[in-house]
Design an enzyme around this catalytic site. Structure first.
Site, PDB file in Angstrom:
ATOM      1  N   ASP A 150       0.823  -1.213   0.000  1.00  0.00           N
ATOM      2  CA  ASP A 150       0.000   0.000   0.000  1.00  0.00           C
ATOM      3  C   ASP A 150       0.862   1.271   0.000  1.00  0.00           C
ATOM      4  O   ASP A 150       2.101   1.194  -0.090  1.00  0.00           O
ATOM      5  CB  ASP A 150      -0.920  -0.060   1.232  1.00  0.00           C
ATOM      6  CG  ASP A 150      -2.274   0.573   0.984  1.00  0.00           C
ATOM      7  OD1 ASP A 150      -2.361   1.491   0.172  1.00  0.00           O
ATOM      8  OD2 ASP A 150      -3.247   0.144   1.649  1.00  0.00           O
ATOM      9  N   ASP A 219      -9.693   3.604  -3.937  1.00  0.00           N
ATOM     10  CA  ASP A 219     -10.468   2.419  -3.531  1.00  0.00           C
ATOM     11  C   ASP A 219     -11.842   2.337  -4.204  1.00  0.00           C
ATOM     12  O   ASP A 219     -12.525   3.343  -4.359  1.00  0.00           O
ATOM     13  CB  ASP A 219     -10.708   2.441  -2.014  1.00  0.00           C
ATOM     14  CG  ASP A 219      -9.422   2.285  -1.232  1.00  0.00           C
ATOM     15  OD1 ASP A 219      -8.337   2.349  -1.841  1.00  0.00           O
ATOM     16  OD2 ASP A 219      -9.512   2.121  -0.007  1.00  0.00           O
TER      17      ASP A 219
HETATM   18  C1  GAL Z   1      -5.971   1.598   1.126  1.00  0.00           C
HETATM   19  C2  GAL Z   1      -6.014   0.512   0.055  1.00  0.00           C
HETATM   20  C3  GAL Z   1      -7.176  -0.410   0.370  1.00  0.00           C
HETATM   21  C4  GAL Z   1      -7.001  -0.992   1.758  1.00  0.00           C
HETATM   22  C5  GAL Z   1      -6.845   0.142   2.767  1.00  0.00           C
HETATM   23  C6  GAL Z   1      -6.534  -0.351   4.160  1.00  0.00           C
HETATM   24  O1  GAL Z   1      -4.904   2.450   0.915  1.00  0.00           O
HETATM   25  O2  GAL Z   1      -6.170   1.112  -1.204  1.00  0.00           O
HETATM   26  O3  GAL Z   1      -7.288  -1.431  -0.602  1.00  0.00           O
HETATM   27  O4  GAL Z   1      -5.879  -1.848   1.775  1.00  0.00           O
HETATM   28  O5  GAL Z   1      -5.810   1.011   2.391  1.00  0.00           O
HETATM   29  O6  GAL Z   1      -6.411   0.702   5.073  1.00  0.00           O
END
Ligand code: GAL
Length: 549
Positions: A150, A219
């Site tokens: 991430d 997301d």
């Molecule tokens: C975001 C990511 C998501 C999930 C989330 C968890 O940055 O795009 O898919 O992993 O963090 O906090």
């Protein structure tokens, strides 16, 4: 104008990275991830129950085998010797034991960390930046088979925002390259999934060097408009994807309850033909996730489109914005093509698909994949009936393929008459083919081309609109970000018709082309064609028009 070729395969793709790079995942990874349903609150029971669910519901047999506890798994602090470690209250048996458990079920162990200092919620613990080599070894020692990586708390200079859409760092690829190298240095094959959301330029160019898959968007949310946003962002990556290098359109929302049955099939089908990883976000549990949704996820024929050995992302072939449908197409192995007809509208409609659009003269028996029905052989065109928000998937064995050998006439945007705020700008070699574009197409601004050729026939013409749209929905992903800009086109003062232009590439210089059909041309070089930014939001930048007379 067109010639016929008997084709043997849709192969022959240039895949420059294949010679050098190791292919960890020849087809897109498939699996299950805790985030979409359990947020940052996974625990041992949840992960084990869902892993068993994948097996018991037959989902692992269909291919969903990578099980990933997402955010929230680590201990807030590293061990005394600096190792990342699990939260022992949530995972009392520990991660090595969890890996063994998953492997015992015939599944794979997916890990989650990030190229930042902390996970997105700092209380959830450390991420990996600065610890790449140690963490890669730790993940390998735990039996990790995949890593989702991430991008939170990545702006190491300032540490002011957990998500920074305008980072001061010049080159985000450096942080991901470091982990890619670290994973290469361990004695275990670990699929590396970059989750950088597309912040900054040229993600498609750098991510394929370091990742096996890479997230292209912010997301997904559990709603229909997310599907439009992400599909529009996926379009330009056909230039970069191929075997072992896949765009990640984010985890599936199938089974989470917000999408209708048709919408879930649409979402799943579009992810499948775009060769996105198929990662279930709903519980693998028949008493929570409806039978209908589980049947969608288990549809072997749709999964086979995703797992096709050619690894080719289907391309946007035609967009009909006013009629609210798109046609996507891509080559499949064994001399077949897939066509996706995506009805964005709430209402049902019938569309006639000209097979020339996908370069096909004659098809063998066309298969309607969701209906699991053979439609027979077609020559010329095929008619498709769609329900509201339905995406039909058709497989065509290709017996005779058309080659287009027509050279269009080209009209660079900067040679048109500019009105409103429109102004021409140079853009070097970036905005091919002419190196200039018209920018600042605020609402009502326009470019008018005179003396456009209607050829010897006039009537309807195919126009390739070269444009640039890099208005990427990052912050606006949470509100109404669509990843589109709009233009209307009118011929000889006729009724303007509107088209939505998806993202074209990795910056404000990279050109995309949308092919549209326009009526109302007169014979000869006497036509006036007007491109205008309608009263919605600014238009795209316009590079030029290719007119096929
Ligand atoms: C975001 C990511 C998501 C999930 C989330 C968890 O940055 O795009 O898919 O992993 O963090 O906090």
């Amino acid at each position: 104008m067109l010639s016929l070729l008997t084709t043997t395969a849709g192969v022959g793709l240039a895949l420059p990275w294949l010679a050098a790079a190791v292919v960890h995942t020849p087809t897109p990874p498939m699996g299950w991830n805790s985030y979409n349903y359990y947020n940052c609150y996974p625990n041992e029971t949840i992960i084990k129950d869902n892993a068993r669910g994948l097996v018991e519901l037959g989902l692992s047999a269909v291919g969903y085998d990578v099980v990933t506890p997402d955010c929230g798994w680590p201990s807030k602090n590293r061990t005394a010797d600096g190792q990342i470690t699990w939260n022992p209250e949530l995972f009392p048996s520990g991660f090595p034991a969890l890996g063994e458990y998953l492997h015992g079920l015939g599944l794979k162990f997916g890990l989650y960390s990030g190229a930042g200092v902390w996970e997105c919620t700092p209380d959830n613990g450390d991420a990996t930046v600065g610890h790449e080599v140690e963490d890669a070894h730790t993940f390998a020692a735990w039996g990790g088979d995949a890593l989702k990586y991430d991008n939170c708390w990545a702006n190491i200079d300032t540490m002011i925002r957990f998500v920074d859409y305008n980072p001061s760092e010049k080159d985000p690829s450096v942080r991901f390259a470091a982990m890619s190298d670290a994973l290469d240095s361990v004695n275990r094959s670990i699929v590396f999934s970059i989750c950088q959301w597309g912040v900054g330029q040229d993600l498609g160019v750098w991510a394929l060097k370091y990742g096996d898959t890479w997230r292209i968007s912010n997301d997904i949310q559990d709603n229909w408009k997310s599907i439009w946003r992400i599909v529009n962002q996926a379009v330009p990556y056909v230039k970069h994807t191929g075997i072992g290098k896949y765009i990640d359109m984010d985890m599936l929302t199938v089974g989470l309850g917000a999408l209708s049955y048709e919408e879930e099939r649409f979402h799943f089908g579009m992810w499948a033909i775009s060769k996105s990883p198929l990662v279930i976000g709903a519980p693998a549990n028949a008493s929570i996730t409806s039978e209908e949704s589980l049947a969608i996820l288990s549809n072997k024929d749709v999964v086979a489109l995703n797992q096709d050995l050619l690894g080719e992302q289907a391309q946007l072939i035609r967009r009909y914005t006013e009629e609210e449908y798109d046609i996507f197409a891509g080559n499949l192995s064994e001399s077949r093509k897939v066509i996706g007809v995506a009805n964005w509208s709430n209402s049902s409609k019938s569309v006639n698909i000209d097979l020339q659009l996908v370069g096909v003269q004659k098809s063998g028996n066309i298969r309607d994949v969701w209906a699991a029905k053979d439609l027979g052989q077609y020559e010329g065109a095929v008619k498709v009936d769609l329900k509201g928000h339905e995406a039909k998937l058709l497989i065509l064995p290709v017996s005779a393929q058309l080659i287009y050998d027509v050279e269009p006439l080209y009209y660079p945007a900067a040679t048109g008459i500019l009105q409103g705020d429109a102004m021409s700008a140079s853009c070097g070699g970036g905005c091919l083919p002419k190196g200039s574009k018209v920018t600042n197409m605020t609402v009502g601004s326009s470019v008018t081309f005179s003396n456009v050729s209607g050829g010897v026939l006039g009537g309807m013409k195919l126009i390739g609109i070269d444009y640039i749209n890099y208005d990427v929905a990052l912050a606006s992903a949470w509100t109404n970000g669509t990843n589109t800009r709009n233009f209307t086109l009118s011929v000889n003062g006729g009724e303007p018709r509107r088209w939505s232009f998806p993202i074209s590439g990795g910056d404000w210089y990279e050109t995309g082309r949308l092919d549209v059909l326009l009526e109302g041309f007169h014979v000869g070089s006497v036509n006036e064609l007007r491109v205008e930014a309608p009263g919605l939001d600014p238009g795209a930048d316009l590079v030029g028009l290719a007119v096929y007379t």
